[in-house]
Write a protein that holds these residues in place. Structure first.
Motif, PDB file in Angstrom:
ATOM      1  N   ARG A  79      72.831  56.874  31.535  1.00  0.00           N
ATOM      2  CA  ARG A  79      73.440  55.703  30.938  1.00  0.00           C
ATOM      3  C   ARG A  79      72.984  54.457  31.704  1.00  0.00           C
ATOM      4  O   ARG A  79      72.992  54.436  32.939  1.00  0.00           O
ATOM      5  CB  ARG A  79      74.962  55.845  30.984  1.00  0.00           C
ATOM      6  N   GLU A  80      72.613  53.417  30.968  1.00  0.00           N
ATOM      7  CA  GLU A  80      72.004  52.236  31.556  1.00  0.00           C
ATOM      8  C   GLU A  80      72.850  51.001  31.294  1.00  0.00           C
ATOM      9  O   GLU A  80      73.320  50.778  30.165  1.00  0.00           O
ATOM     10  CB  GLU A  80      70.606  52.019  30.948  1.00  0.00           C
ATOM     11  N   PHE A  81      73.042  50.201  32.300  1.00  0.00           N
ATOM     12  CA  PHE A  81      73.769  48.948  32.154  1.00  0.00           C
ATOM     13  C   PHE A  81      72.955  47.983  31.293  1.00  0.00           C
ATOM     14  O   PHE A  81      71.758  47.786  31.528  1.00  0.00           O
ATOM     15  CB  PHE A  81      74.026  48.329  33.523  1.00  0.00           C
ATOM     16  N   VAL A  82      73.638  47.355  30.323  1.00  0.00           N
ATOM     17  CA  VAL A  82      72.977  46.379  29.459  1.00  0.00           C
ATOM     18  C   VAL A  82      73.470  44.969  29.777  1.00  0.00           C
ATOM     19  O   VAL A  82      72.675  44.076  30.059  1.00  0.00           O
ATOM     20  CB  VAL A  82      73.227  46.708  27.974  1.00  0.00           C
ATOM     21  N   SER A  83      74.788  44.776  29.719  1.00  0.00           N
ATOM     22  CA  SER A  83      75.313  43.433  29.901  1.00  0.00           C
ATOM     23  C   SER A  83      76.807  43.485  30.161  1.00  0.00           C
ATOM     24  O   SER A  83      77.479  44.453  29.791  1.00  0.00           O
ATOM     25  CB  SER A  83      75.042  42.600  28.637  1.00  0.00           C
ATOM     26  N   ALA A  84      77.324  42.428  30.809  1.00  0.00           N
ATOM     27  CA  ALA A  84      78.753  42.306  31.027  1.00  0.00           C
ATOM     28  C   ALA A  84      79.137  40.841  31.076  1.00  0.00           C
ATOM     29  O   ALA A  84      78.313  39.975  31.404  1.00  0.00           O
ATOM     30  CB  ALA A  84      79.177  43.012  32.312  1.00  0.00           C
ATOM     31  N   LEU A  85      80.408  40.597  30.758  1.00  0.00           N
ATOM     32  CA  LEU A  85      80.924  39.238  30.687  1.00  0.00           C
ATOM     33  C   LEU A  85      82.284  39.192  31.360  1.00  0.00           C
ATOM     34  O   LEU A  85      83.208  39.897  30.960  1.00  0.00           O
ATOM     35  CB  LEU A  85      81.043  38.827  29.216  1.00  0.00           C
ATOM     36  N   THR A  86      82.388  38.369  32.398  1.00  0.00           N
ATOM     37  CA  THR A  86      83.665  38.154  33.059  1.00  0.00           C
ATOM     38  C   THR A  86      84.158  36.749  32.735  1.00  0.00           C
ATOM     39  O   THR A  86      83.538  36.024  31.957  1.00  0.00           O
ATOM     40  CB  THR A  86      83.527  38.301  34.580  1.00  0.00           C
ATOM     41  N   ASP A  87      85.250  36.335  33.376  1.00  0.00           N
ATOM     42  CA  ASP A  87      85.748  34.973  33.173  1.00  0.00           C
ATOM     43  C   ASP A  87      84.758  33.924  33.651  1.00  0.00           C
ATOM     44  O   ASP A  87      84.734  32.807  33.145  1.00  0.00           O
ATOM     45  CB  ASP A  87      87.063  34.780  33.935  1.00  0.00           C
ATOM     46  N   SER A  88      83.944  34.298  34.619  1.00  0.00           N
ATOM     47  CA  SER A  88      83.135  33.288  35.290  1.00  0.00           C
ATOM     48  C   SER A  88      81.641  33.543  35.241  1.00  0.00           C
ATOM     49  O   SER A  88      80.866  32.681  35.671  1.00  0.00           O
ATOM     50  CB  SER A  88      83.566  33.179  36.756  1.00  0.00           C
ATOM     51  N   ALA A  89      81.227  34.699  34.769  1.00  0.00           N
ATOM     52  CA  ALA A  89      79.801  35.009  34.863  1.00  0.00           C
ATOM     53  C   ALA A  89      79.364  35.967  33.767  1.00  0.00           C
ATOM     54  O   ALA A  89      80.168  36.700  33.184  1.00  0.00           O
ATOM     55  CB  ALA A  89      79.481  35.611  36.227  1.00  0.00           C
ATOM     56  N   THR A  90      78.060  35.942  33.529  1.00  0.00           N
ATOM     57  CA  THR A  90      77.418  36.853  32.581  1.00  0.00           C
ATOM     58  C   THR A  90      76.326  37.617  33.315  1.00  0.00           C
ATOM     59  O   THR A  90      75.609  37.037  34.143  1.00  0.00           O
ATOM     60  CB  THR A  90      76.798  36.054  31.422  1.00  0.00           C
ATOM     61  N   TYR A  91      76.220  38.904  33.010  1.00  0.00           N
ATOM     62  CA  TYR A  91      75.262  39.759  33.696  1.00  0.00           C
ATOM     63  C   TYR A  91      74.409  40.489  32.660  1.00  0.00           C
ATOM     64  O   TYR A  91      74.904  40.874  31.603  1.00  0.00           O
ATOM     65  CB  TYR A  91      75.994  40.793  34.556  1.00  0.00           C
ATOM     66  N   TYR A  92      73.148  40.713  33.012  1.00  0.00           N
ATOM     67  CA  TYR A  92      72.243  41.447  32.140  1.00  0.00           C
ATOM     68  C   TYR A  92      71.409  42.417  32.953  1.00  0.00           C
ATOM     69  O   TYR A  92      71.042  42.143  34.103  1.00  0.00           O
ATOM     70  CB  TYR A  92      71.307  40.487  31.400  1.00  0.00           C
ATOM     71  N   GLY A  93      71.081  43.540  32.337  1.00  0.00           N
ATOM     72  CA  GLY A  93      70.097  44.421  32.925  1.00  0.00           C
ATOM     73  C   GLY A  93      68.716  43.791  32.842  1.00  0.00           C
ATOM     74  O   GLY A  93      68.434  43.003  31.934  1.00  0.00           O
ATOM     75  N   GLU A  94      67.862  44.167  33.764  1.00  0.00           N
ATOM     76  CA  GLU A  94      66.538  43.543  33.831  1.00  0.00           C
ATOM     77  C   GLU A  94      65.735  43.758  32.556  1.00  0.00           C
ATOM     78  O   GLU A  94      64.984  42.886  32.131  1.00  0.00           O
ATOM     79  CB  GLU A  94      65.774  44.091  35.034  1.00  0.00           C
ATOM     80  N   SER A  95      65.904  44.896  31.938  1.00  0.00           N
ATOM     81  CA  SER A  95      65.085  45.229  30.773  1.00  0.00           C
ATOM     82  C   SER A  95      65.474  44.437  29.524  1.00  0.00           C
ATOM     83  O   SER A  95      64.711  44.401  28.558  1.00  0.00           O
ATOM     84  CB  SER A  95      65.166  46.727  30.485  1.00  0.00           C
ATOM     85  N   VAL A  96      66.649  43.813  29.527  1.00  0.00           N
ATOM     86  CA  VAL A  96      67.094  43.087  28.338  1.00  0.00           C
ATOM     87  C   VAL A  96      67.233  41.591  28.590  1.00  0.00           C
ATOM     88  O   VAL A  96      67.487  40.822  27.648  1.00  0.00           O
ATOM     89  CB  VAL A  96      68.432  43.638  27.801  1.00  0.00           C
ATOM     90  N   LYS A  97      67.081  41.185  29.820  1.00  0.00           N
ATOM     91  CA  LYS A  97      67.272  39.780  30.168  1.00  0.00           C
ATOM     92  C   LYS A  97      66.315  38.901  29.355  1.00  0.00           C
ATOM     93  O   LYS A  97      65.134  39.196  29.235  1.00  0.00           O
ATOM     94  CB  LYS A  97      67.040  39.592  31.663  1.00  0.00           C
ATOM     95  N   GLY A  98      66.871  37.834  28.783  1.00  0.00           N
ATOM     96  CA  GLY A  98      66.058  36.932  27.973  1.00  0.00           C
ATOM     97  C   GLY A  98      65.961  37.323  26.514  1.00  0.00           C
ATOM     98  O   GLY A  98      65.494  36.538  25.681  1.00  0.00           O
TER      99      GLY A  98
ATOM    100  N   ASP B 242      64.259  50.092  23.332  1.00  0.00           N
ATOM    101  CA  ASP B 242      65.675  49.738  23.208  1.00  0.00           C
ATOM    102  C   ASP B 242      66.443  50.774  22.388  1.00  0.00           C
ATOM    103  O   ASP B 242      67.673  50.690  22.280  1.00  0.00           O
ATOM    104  CB  ASP B 242      65.834  48.367  22.551  1.00  0.00           C
ATOM    105  N   THR B 243      65.746  51.724  21.809  1.00  0.00           N
ATOM    106  CA  THR B 243      66.399  52.778  21.036  1.00  0.00           C
ATOM    107  C   THR B 243      67.346  53.565  21.922  1.00  0.00           C
ATOM    108  O   THR B 243      66.951  54.101  22.958  1.00  0.00           O
ATOM    109  CB  THR B 243      65.350  53.711  20.420  1.00  0.00           C
ATOM    110  N   ALA B 244      68.609  53.616  21.524  1.00  0.00           N
ATOM    111  CA  ALA B 244      69.623  54.284  22.342  1.00  0.00           C
ATOM    112  C   ALA B 244      70.953  54.269  21.607  1.00  0.00           C
ATOM    113  O   ALA B 244      71.117  53.597  20.580  1.00  0.00           O
ATOM    114  CB  ALA B 244      69.779  53.575  23.689  1.00  0.00           C
ATOM    115  N   LEU B 245      71.887  54.996  22.171  1.00  0.00           N
ATOM    116  CA  LEU B 245      73.291  54.920  21.753  1.00  0.00           C
ATOM    117  C   LEU B 245      73.938  53.825  22.608  1.00  0.00           C
ATOM    118  O   LEU B 245      73.861  53.887  23.834  1.00  0.00           O
ATOM    119  CB  LEU B 245      73.959  56.264  21.979  1.00  0.00           C
ATOM    120  N   TYR B 246      74.520  52.839  21.952  1.00  0.00           N
ATOM    121  CA  TYR B 246      75.096  51.697  22.650  1.00  0.00           C
ATOM    122  C   TYR B 246      76.617  51.817  22.690  1.00  0.00           C
ATOM    123  O   TYR B 246      77.259  52.050  21.659  1.00  0.00           O
ATOM    124  CB  TYR B 246      74.691  50.395  21.954  1.00  0.00           C
TER     125      TYR B 246
END
Length: 121
Positions: free
Chosen positions: A45-64, A88-92
């Motif tokens: 399982r691979e991290f894609v993205s996350a959103l907190t109150d103060s920040a947004t995060y992306y995995g390197e492979s999807v950034k941009g 990018d083919t995967a179960l999300y």
């Protein structure tokens, strides 16, 4: 915990776009950190993205290419995916938690059932 239900994924050609959504219920959804993971066959399982109150995060492979957002009035999170690639083919999966290690899938407590995204070359 909140219950999470992802929208249907789909089949898209390489270079195309797709938007996933995920509706949360059963908790104070606006208080939760939210995110997306994915899993391709035979891979972890691979991290894609996350959103907190103060920040947004992306995995390197999807950034941009991918953008996460949320609408707390609708208890919904979104993942806009542009310039899709066959890899990018995967179960999300959408995820939610209060206080978690963002990139560690083992630390998230609420998971959707997953939605399939297939990108053809």
């Amino acid at each position: 915990q909140v219950q999470l239900v992802e929208s249907a994924g789909g089949l898209v050609q390489a270079g195309g776009s797709l938007r996933l959504s995920c509706v949360g219920s059963g908790g104070a959804f606006s208080s939760y950190t939210v995110g997306w993971f994915r899993q391709a066959p035979g891979r972890e399982r691979e991290f894609v993205s996350a959103l907190t109150d103060s920040a947004t995060y992306y995995g390197e492979s999807v950034k941009g290419r991918f953008t996460i957002s949320r609408d707390n009035m609708k208890n919904t999170i979104y993942l806009q995916m542009n310039n899709l690639k066959p890899e990018d083919t995967a179960l999300y999966y959408c995820v939610a938690d209060i206080g978690t290690v963002i990139r560690d899938y083992g630390s998230w407590t609420s998971w959707g059932r997953g939605t399939q995204v297939t990108v053809s070359s």
